[in-house]
Design a protein around this motif. Structure first.
Motif, PDB file in Angstrom:
ATOM      1  N   GLN A  79       8.133   7.849  88.603  1.00 15.63           N
ATOM      2  CA  GLN A  79       6.803   8.342  88.964  1.00 15.63           C
ATOM      3  C   GLN A  79       5.689   7.380  88.580  1.00 15.63           C
ATOM      4  OE1 GLN A  79       7.097  12.166  87.018  1.00 15.63           O
ATOM      5  NE2 GLN A  79       7.489  13.207  88.963  1.00 15.63           N
ATOM      6  N   LYS A  80       5.851   6.670  87.437  1.00 20.66           N
ATOM      7  CA  LYS A  80       4.764   5.842  86.915  1.00 20.66           C
ATOM      8  C   LYS A  80       4.829   4.387  87.384  1.00 20.66           C
ATOM      9  CE  LYS A  80       2.591   8.784  84.072  1.00 20.66           C
ATOM     10  NZ  LYS A  80       2.972   9.207  82.707  1.00 20.66           N
ATOM     11  N   ALA A  81       6.019   3.899  87.691  1.00 20.17           N
ATOM     12  CA  ALA A  81       6.154   2.492  88.064  1.00 20.17           C
ATOM     13  C   ALA A  81       6.342   2.377  89.579  1.00 20.17           C
ATOM     14  CB  ALA A  81       7.334   1.863  87.343  1.00 20.17           C
ATOM     15  N   GLU A  82       5.900   1.256  90.112  1.00 26.72           N
ATOM     16  CA  GLU A  82       6.075   1.026  91.543  1.00 26.72           C
ATOM     17  C   GLU A  82       7.416   0.332  91.752  1.00 26.72           C
ATOM     18  OE1 GLU A  82       3.458  -1.273  94.542  1.00 26.72           O
ATOM     19  OE2 GLU A  82       2.100  -0.116  93.257  1.00 26.72           O
ATOM     20  N   LEU A  83       8.440   1.116  92.044  1.00 28.88           N
ATOM     21  CA  LEU A  83       9.796   0.571  92.099  1.00 28.88           C
ATOM     22  C   LEU A  83      10.156   0.085  93.498  1.00 28.88           C
ATOM     23  CD1 LEU A  83      11.675   3.360  90.083  1.00 28.88           C
ATOM     24  CD2 LEU A  83      10.763   1.192  89.212  1.00 28.88           C
ATOM     25  N   SER A  84      10.855  -1.059  93.543  1.00 27.36           N
ATOM     26  CA  SER A  84      11.389  -1.518  94.835  1.00 27.36           C
ATOM     27  C   SER A  84      12.600  -0.692  95.212  1.00 27.36           C
ATOM     28  CB  SER A  84      11.823  -2.986  94.758  1.00 27.36           C
ATOM     29  OG  SER A  84      10.809  -3.779  94.224  1.00 27.36           O
ATOM     30  N   GLY A  85      13.296  -0.184  94.210  1.00 25.04           N
ATOM     31  CA  GLY A  85      14.467   0.619  94.493  1.00 25.04           C
ATOM     32  C   GLY A  85      15.375   0.727  93.296  1.00 25.04           C
ATOM     33  N   ALA A  86      16.507   1.395  93.489  1.00 28.20           N
ATOM     34  CA  ALA A  86      17.455   1.635  92.407  1.00 28.20           C
ATOM     35  C   ALA A  86      18.822   1.082  92.777  1.00 28.20           C
ATOM     36  CB  ALA A  86      17.560   3.138  92.139  1.00 28.20           C
ATOM     37  N   ILE A 104      21.306   9.889  92.533  1.00 36.34           N
ATOM     38  CA  ILE A 104      20.899   9.561  93.900  1.00 36.34           C
ATOM     39  C   ILE A 104      20.087  10.699  94.501  1.00 36.34           C
ATOM     40  CG2 ILE A 104      21.775   9.152  96.259  1.00 36.34           C
ATOM     41  CD1 ILE A 104      24.118   7.596  94.884  1.00 36.34           C
ATOM     42  N   ASP A 105      20.515  11.929  94.190  1.00 37.99           N
ATOM     43  CA  ASP A 105      19.784  13.098  94.668  1.00 37.99           C
ATOM     44  C   ASP A 105      18.353  13.108  94.122  1.00 37.99           C
ATOM     45  OD1 ASP A 105      19.732  15.567  96.102  1.00 37.99           O
ATOM     46  OD2 ASP A 105      19.730  16.596  94.159  1.00 37.99           O
ATOM     47  N   MET A 106      18.193  12.787  92.827  1.00 40.88           N
ATOM     48  CA  MET A 106      16.863  12.725  92.226  1.00 40.88           C
ATOM     49  C   MET A 106      16.030  11.620  92.869  1.00 40.88           C
ATOM     50  SD  MET A 106      15.712  11.775  88.301  1.00 40.88           S
ATOM     51  CE  MET A 106      15.903  10.024  88.569  1.00 40.88           C
ATOM     52  N   LEU A 107      16.645  10.459  93.078  1.00 40.43           N
ATOM     53  CA  LEU A 107      15.925   9.328  93.672  1.00 40.43           C
ATOM     54  C   LEU A 107      15.457   9.671  95.083  1.00 40.43           C
ATOM     55  CD1 LEU A 107      18.374   6.583  92.405  1.00 40.43           C
ATOM     56  CD2 LEU A 107      15.976   6.786  91.718  1.00 40.43           C
ATOM     57  N   ASN A 108      16.316  10.362  95.841  1.00 42.33           N
ATOM     58  CA  ASN A 108      15.926  10.787  97.191  1.00 42.33           C
ATOM     59  C   ASN A 108      14.704  11.687  97.146  1.00 42.33           C
ATOM     60  OD1 ASN A 108      17.981   9.373  98.428  1.00 42.33           O
ATOM     61  ND2 ASN A 108      19.387  11.120  98.475  1.00 42.33           N
ATOM     62  N   VAL A 112      12.497   7.168  96.064  1.00 44.52           N
ATOM     63  CA  VAL A 112      12.842   5.830  95.583  1.00 44.52           C
ATOM     64  C   VAL A 112      14.087   5.376  96.346  1.00 44.52           C
ATOM     65  CG1 VAL A 112      13.624   4.463  93.596  1.00 44.52           C
ATOM     66  CG2 VAL A 112      11.898   6.243  93.274  1.00 44.52           C
ATOM     67  N   PRO A 113      14.001   4.274  97.105  1.00 47.96           N
ATOM     68  CA  PRO A 113      15.164   3.871  97.892  1.00 47.96           C
ATOM     69  C   PRO A 113      16.345   3.428  97.018  1.00 47.96           C
ATOM     70  CG  PRO A 113      13.367   2.254  98.102  1.00 47.96           C
ATOM     71  CD  PRO A 113      12.837   3.395  97.296  1.00 47.96           C
ATOM     72  N   VAL A 114      17.559   3.804  97.399  1.00 51.50           N
ATOM     73  CA  VAL A 114      18.754   3.313  96.716  1.00 51.50           C
ATOM     74  C   VAL A 114      19.171   2.022  97.430  1.00 51.50           C
ATOM     75  CG1 VAL A 114      21.160   3.802  96.131  1.00 51.50           C
ATOM     76  CG2 VAL A 114      19.461   5.629  96.023  1.00 51.50           C
ATOM     77  N   LEU A 115      19.074   0.904  96.692  1.00 47.77           N
ATOM     78  CA  LEU A 115      19.324  -0.406  97.300  1.00 47.77           C
ATOM     79  C   LEU A 115      20.812  -0.646  97.511  1.00 47.77           C
ATOM     80  CD1 LEU A 115      16.880  -2.514  95.083  1.00 47.77           C
ATOM     81  CD2 LEU A 115      16.424  -1.586  97.356  1.00 47.77           C
TER      82      LEU A 115
END
Ligand SMILES: [Zn+2]
Length: 197
Positions: A79-86, A104-108, A112-115
């Motif tokens: 939530q706080k960082a600008e992530l390119s993905g996981a 993965i469910d949380m990231l979806n 946040v894209p799963v790389l």
């Protein structure tokens, strides 16, 4: 890599570095003989310190290595960082894959894209006879990735050399042999998906 990071002004932290990789860990800041028993707010404070107060310098990519789970730290980071993905790293066993699927469910949910997915401890080749033992199973992560339509980045074997070279302070990935190869391939996938885009 051992030692205590410097903080000349008491605010910013100078990270340690080896093999061109700048590293910061909570492990550098605490007594190595004591367990880190921290509640959510303390962990979030540490995470914010890591992101905000460490003098990272000019990085190609910043990788945050987290334990499996969908807890406070994972949520705050998303939530706080600008992530390119996981990147999801899992052993092939069902018990490990269950955690991976939850993550993965949380990231979806957090967009946040799963790389990519990586299978760790994928197989074991006996150094004496070459017998290949699938101690934790094999192929579970790749199968899960294709089921979910996510990229599979590769397999890291369970190998004594990985542990031995890690203990001497020269990671296997920094070498040039058959065991360092999968690391290089996975690193290239990261470059292709994050830096080249
Ligand atoms: Zn054998």
């Amino acid at each position: 890599l051992t030692g205590r990071p410097d903080s000349p002004d008491g605010k910013t932290i100078i990270p340690l570095s080896a093999f061109g990789v700048v590293v910061m860990s909570i492990g550098f800041m605490v007594d190595p003989s004591k367990a880190v028993v921290w509640r959510g707010p303390m962990l979030q404070g540490a995470l914010q310190q890591m992101l905000g107060q460490v003098q990272w310098g000019d990085l190609d990519v910043l990788i945050v290595d987290l334990p499996p789970g969908t807890g406070d730290v994972q949520l705050t980071l998303c939530q706080k960082a600008e992530l390119s993905g996981a990147i999801i790293v899992s052993t092939p066993q069902d018990v490990s894959l269950i955690d991976a699927k939850k993550a993965i469910d949380m990231l979806n949910g957090l967009k946040v894209p799963v790389l990519g997915l990586v299978e760790n401890m994928s197989n074991y080749i006996c150094p004496k006879c070459g017998y290949e033992a699938e101690i934790f199973g094999h192929g579970g992560v790749s199968a899960e990735a294709s089921k979910m339509g996510l990229p599979f980045w590769g397999e890291i074997p369970l190998d004594l050399e990985i542990r031995l070279s890690g203990d001497t302070g020269k990671p296997i990935a920094a070498g040039d042999n058959s065991i360092s190869e999968p690391y290089a391939r996975i690193a290239q996938k990261l470059i292709d998906s994050v830096i080249s885009n």
